[in-house]
Design a protein around this motif. Structure first.
Motif, mmCIF file in Angstrom:
data_model
loop_
_atom_site.group_PDB
_atom_site.id
_atom_site.type_symbol
_atom_site.label_atom_id
_atom_site.label_comp_id
_atom_site.label_asym_id
_atom_site.label_seq_id
_atom_site.Cartn_x
_atom_site.Cartn_y
_atom_site.Cartn_z
ATOM 1 N N ARG A 9 40.969 36.657 0.413
ATOM 2 C CA ARG A 9 40.090 35.655 -0.287
ATOM 3 C C ARG A 9 39.601 35.912 -1.470
ATOM 4 N NH1 ARG A 9 34.465 33.837 -0.071
ATOM 5 N NH2 ARG A 9 34.504 31.873 -0.827
ATOM 6 N N TRP A 12 42.065 36.673 -4.034
ATOM 7 C CA TRP A 12 42.227 35.270 -4.770
ATOM 8 C C TRP A 12 41.246 34.784 -5.622
ATOM 9 C CZ3 TRP A 12 46.835 32.905 -4.881
ATOM 10 C CH2 TRP A 12 46.782 31.534 -5.282
ATOM 11 N N GLU A 45 48.967 28.495 -10.492
ATOM 12 C CA GLU A 45 49.869 29.761 -9.924
ATOM 13 C C GLU A 45 51.448 29.181 -10.203
ATOM 14 O OE1 GLU A 45 50.542 30.160 -6.088
ATOM 15 O OE2 GLU A 45 49.335 28.756 -5.394
ATOM 16 N N GLN A 51 54.606 31.348 -2.727
ATOM 17 C CA GLN A 51 53.619 32.188 -3.024
ATOM 18 C C GLN A 51 52.497 32.476 -1.986
ATOM 19 O OE1 GLN A 51 53.295 33.489 -6.195
ATOM 20 N NE2 GLN A 51 55.440 32.682 -6.583
ATOM 21 N N GLU A 52 52.478 33.850 -1.753
ATOM 22 C CA GLU A 52 51.617 34.096 -0.294
ATOM 23 C C GLU A 52 50.189 33.441 -0.818
ATOM 24 O OE1 GLU A 52 49.561 37.633 2.105
ATOM 25 O OE2 GLU A 52 51.279 38.096 0.600
ATOM 26 N N LYS A 53 49.340 33.013 -0.010
ATOM 27 C CA LYS A 53 48.069 32.512 -0.267
ATOM 28 C C LYS A 53 47.041 33.088 1.076
ATOM 29 C CE LYS A 53 49.167 28.505 -2.943
ATOM 30 N NZ LYS A 53 49.234 27.096 -3.172
ATOM 31 N N TRP A 56 40.959 30.232 2.615
ATOM 32 C CA TRP A 56 39.681 30.364 1.963
ATOM 33 C C TRP A 56 38.572 29.925 3.039
ATOM 34 C CZ3 TRP A 56 43.863 28.853 -0.129
ATOM 35 C CH2 TRP A 56 44.316 29.030 -1.558
ATOM 36 N N GLN A 539 45.956 28.581 7.299
ATOM 37 C CA GLN A 539 46.564 29.162 6.250
ATOM 38 C C GLN A 539 47.911 29.642 6.938
ATOM 39 O OE1 GLN A 539 46.211 28.898 2.734
ATOM 40 N NE2 GLN A 539 48.453 29.266 3.107
ATOM 41 N N PRO A 601 52.093 27.299 0.660
ATOM 42 C CA PRO A 601 52.414 28.409 -0.338
ATOM 43 C C PRO A 601 53.597 27.791 -0.938
ATOM 44 C CG PRO A 601 53.080 28.768 2.151
ATOM 45 C CD PRO A 601 52.141 27.806 2.047
ATOM 46 N N GLU A 604 51.373 24.496 -5.734
ATOM 47 C CA GLU A 604 50.477 25.303 -6.533
ATOM 48 C C GLU A 604 48.838 24.877 -6.240
ATOM 49 O OE1 GLU A 604 51.902 24.301 -10.290
ATOM 50 O OE2 GLU A 604 50.855 22.636 -10.191
ATOM 51 N N VAL A 606 45.291 25.007 -4.231
ATOM 52 C CA VAL A 606 44.115 25.802 -3.745
ATOM 53 C C VAL A 606 42.918 25.170 -2.950
ATOM 54 C CG1 VAL A 606 44.475 27.582 -5.656
ATOM 55 C CG2 VAL A 606 42.763 25.749 -5.876
#
Length: 610
Positions: A9, A12, A45, A51-53, A56, A539, A601, A604, A606
């Motif tokens: 986190r 990111w 992004e 895309q790995e996230k 949060w 996640q 992922p 885009e 968040v």
């Protein structure tokens, strides 16, 4: 939350907040404001690929949406003391600008709301015009049009409902003034935003938007190339339209020059004009419906009732699987194993067979036995579970069941494409929660852009939602299809905004949902299992690879399963193959420390909060 989550986190947040400087935007020319929007220097992004996230963690509130600029707008509203509904409005208006291919003021939405004690369902689904008939999508020979020929036309445009629905929800649950919630989208439309990788990729893959004069001029270069990633795009027409709606409410969209412009563009489509009238626009009514809440394991899962098929189909899948012997190891190396996939796909076949026969707009179609919950009756689900064996039923092998007496012998709707959409999940500081799924149906909707009669560059896209109706009104025996086109009717949807509660305490557990057409149902169902049964964090649950079937062949997410898994499923009769399955899941779950949010992922999005 363990140290690896916290570390991810932090990395990111460092990435998201690294751009220098913040542009302060005045709200509008009012004497006093309670919310001052600041446009962040956020670059979305990459949206293609995986895309790995990090996930949060937050303590007081959280918002998850499909684009960082939209998420940030909701975050700023929550930070200013706004409610979850306030934040959802700000997020939606920014999505209209930055993710125009998926949702916007020209479409519809379903919103689930929890106020700390009660769950409400707000229906902003589009409606068919008064002049629409059941032959809307049939050609001169009585055969269905090709899907894209129908979608990219005036025929497909339903009366939009998102703004009117949000206005209804705001009147009941809003805290900040309506007008202030439009400030982020207006500021970004006037000052410009950077075209994201996903928007660029969508434009590059799109062909029919170029046939629309406004769409072609606004989103493509003079050489016919899609606007490049990073291009700063201003949308003065949308800014003017949003200012009007901010000042005058939903009537600004549904009457006057904006409505006149929409009607003119639909009725004068050069190939297949539609029939929306000014009366259709002016008389659209958003509806408050009773949510469907279903006990499952230790939880109470609340979702949207028809015209959404989402909750009923999800809970049929999970309910049927619950009547099968428990698996010792449902996961195989951090992904669903063959036996679990077999059961999930078979339960999906059974649920989609019922969906295709029974579910449609409840103002036109009565539920089996007079109650939609009959489709989730435990004895009925147990009977359906007995149909699942060691071998697959195979494509078209599942038949609709008999969950209750029906007044009319409905025919089964043939399979046809479903696309599009975006999802928003929010929990505010007072514990109010929103799960909202919003759409214009296919990417770029009907491929008709409207500027609201402003004459300025840009505007918003109109939906193609009517293609969610069955193109065929009758089956070969002449029996009517429940989800056929009828005047004033709302097309069946797969959108599945979901709120989850602890059965014993009643405490909110999670808010989640996804875009993805009919596959929304599979994406959301699997996320529920992963979060609540397998005890993965939000996640980790969203990261898992997908598998779907709409009743025909099975599809596994491309590149996410070993070849031997696909081979094993084919040996069981699933006719499985790989394809890209681009979900857009968003989820927020309650933790001991506050909340933990996940963003898909594959897109885009968040999560932000404090």
């Amino acid at each position: 939350m363990d140290n690896r989550i916290v570390s991810r986190r932090r990395r990111w947040l460092a990435f998201v907040t690294s751009a220098a400087g913040v542009l302060s935007m005045p709200l509008m020319a009012t004497a006093e404001v309670s919310f001052q929007y600041e446009a962040p220097a956020i670059e979305p992004e990459a949206a293609s690929g995986y895309q790995e996230k990090p996930g949060w963690s937050t303590e007081r509130f959280a918002v998850a949406a499909a684009n960082p600029l939209a998420t940030d707008a909701g975050y700023q509203v929550l930070k200013a003391g706004g409610s979850a509904v306030d934040a959802a409005i700000a997020v939606q208006m920014v999505l209209t600008l930055v993710e125009p291919q998926s949702s916007g003021i020209g479409g519809g939405a379903f919103l689930m709301h929890y106020d700390g004690s009660e769950v409400k369902a707000y229906d902003g689904r589009e409606t068919a015009p008064r002049a629409a008939s059941e032959s809307l999508f049939l050609n001169g020979g009585g055969e269905p049009l090709e899907f894209m020929d129908a979608a990219a036309s005036g025929l497909s445009v339903g009366v939009p409902g998102t703004v009117r629905m949000l206005e209804m929800a705001h009147e009941k649950h809003g805290k900040l003034p309506w007008a202030e919630l439009f400030a982020p989208a207006i500021a970004l439309a006037e000052e410009g935003f950077e075209v994201s990788p996903r928007l660029h990729t969508s434009l590059a893959a799109e062909e029919r938007l170029r046939d629309d004069p406004l769409g072609d001029t606004f989103y493509y270069t003079e050489e016919g190339e899609p606007l490049p990633q990073g291009h700063r795009l201003e949308n003065p027409a949308l800014a003017a339209i949003l200012r009007d709606i901010a000042e005058n409410g939903s009537k600004a969209l549904h009457t006057g020059s904006i409505a006149e412009d929409l009607v003119q563009r639909v009725q004068n489509h050069p190939v297949r004009p539609g029939a929306i009238s000014l009366e259709d626009m002016a008389t659209y009514v958003a509806k408050e419906r009773d949510p469907l809440c279903t006990d499952w394991q230790a939880y109470r899962v609340c979702g949207f009732p028809p015209p959404s098929s989402g909750h009923l189909t999800i809970m049929q899948i999970l309910g049927v699987m619950g009547h099968l012997p428990e698996l010792d190891e449902p996961l195989d190396e951090d992904r669903p194993g063959v036996e679990w996939l077999h059961r999930f796909l078979e339960a999906s076949r059974l649920a989609f067979a019922d969906r295709g026969k029974f579910i449609a707009d409840p103002d036109f179609v009565n539920p089996p036995g007079g109650d939609w919950n009959n489709m989730l009756d435990e004895e009925y689900l147990a009977e359906r579970a007995e149909l699942i064996g060691e071998q697959s039923m195979g494509p078209d092998g599942a038949k609709a069941g008999n969950p209750g007496e029906v007044e009319m012998a409905w025919a089964v709707q043939p399979l046809q494409p479903e696309y599009g959409t975006s999802h928003i999940s929010i929990v505010d500081e007072e514990g109010n929660a929103v799960a909202m799924t919003t759409t214009i149906e296919a990417a770029f909707g009907s491929r008709i852009m409207a500027d609201g009669g402003t004459g300025l560059a840009g505007g918003y896209l109109l939906n193609n939602e009517l293609t969610d109706f069955s193109f065929r009104p009758l089956d070969s025996d002449g029996s009517p299809i429940a989800n056929r086109v009828e005047a004033g009717k709302r097309p069946r949807s797969s959108m599945s905004p979901t709120l989850v509660f602890d059965r014993d305490s009643g405490e909110l557990v999670a808010s989640l949902g996804s875009p993805g057409g009919a596959a929304i149902i599979h994406y959301t169902a699997k996320a529920l299992v992963a979060m609540l049964d397998w005890e993965l964090d939000a996640q980790e649950a969203l990261n898992l690879p997908h598998a779907i079937t709409l009743g025909g062949p099975a599809y596994l997410e491309e590149g996410r399963f070993p070849a031997e898994v696909i081979e094993a499923l084919n040996e069981l009769g699933h006719e499985a193959s790989e394809r890209e399955l681009t979900s857009g899941l968003q989820a927020i779950q309650r933790t001991d420390e506050g909340f933990f949010g996940g963003a898909d992922p594959r897109r885009e999005g968040v999560v932000m909060g404090e």
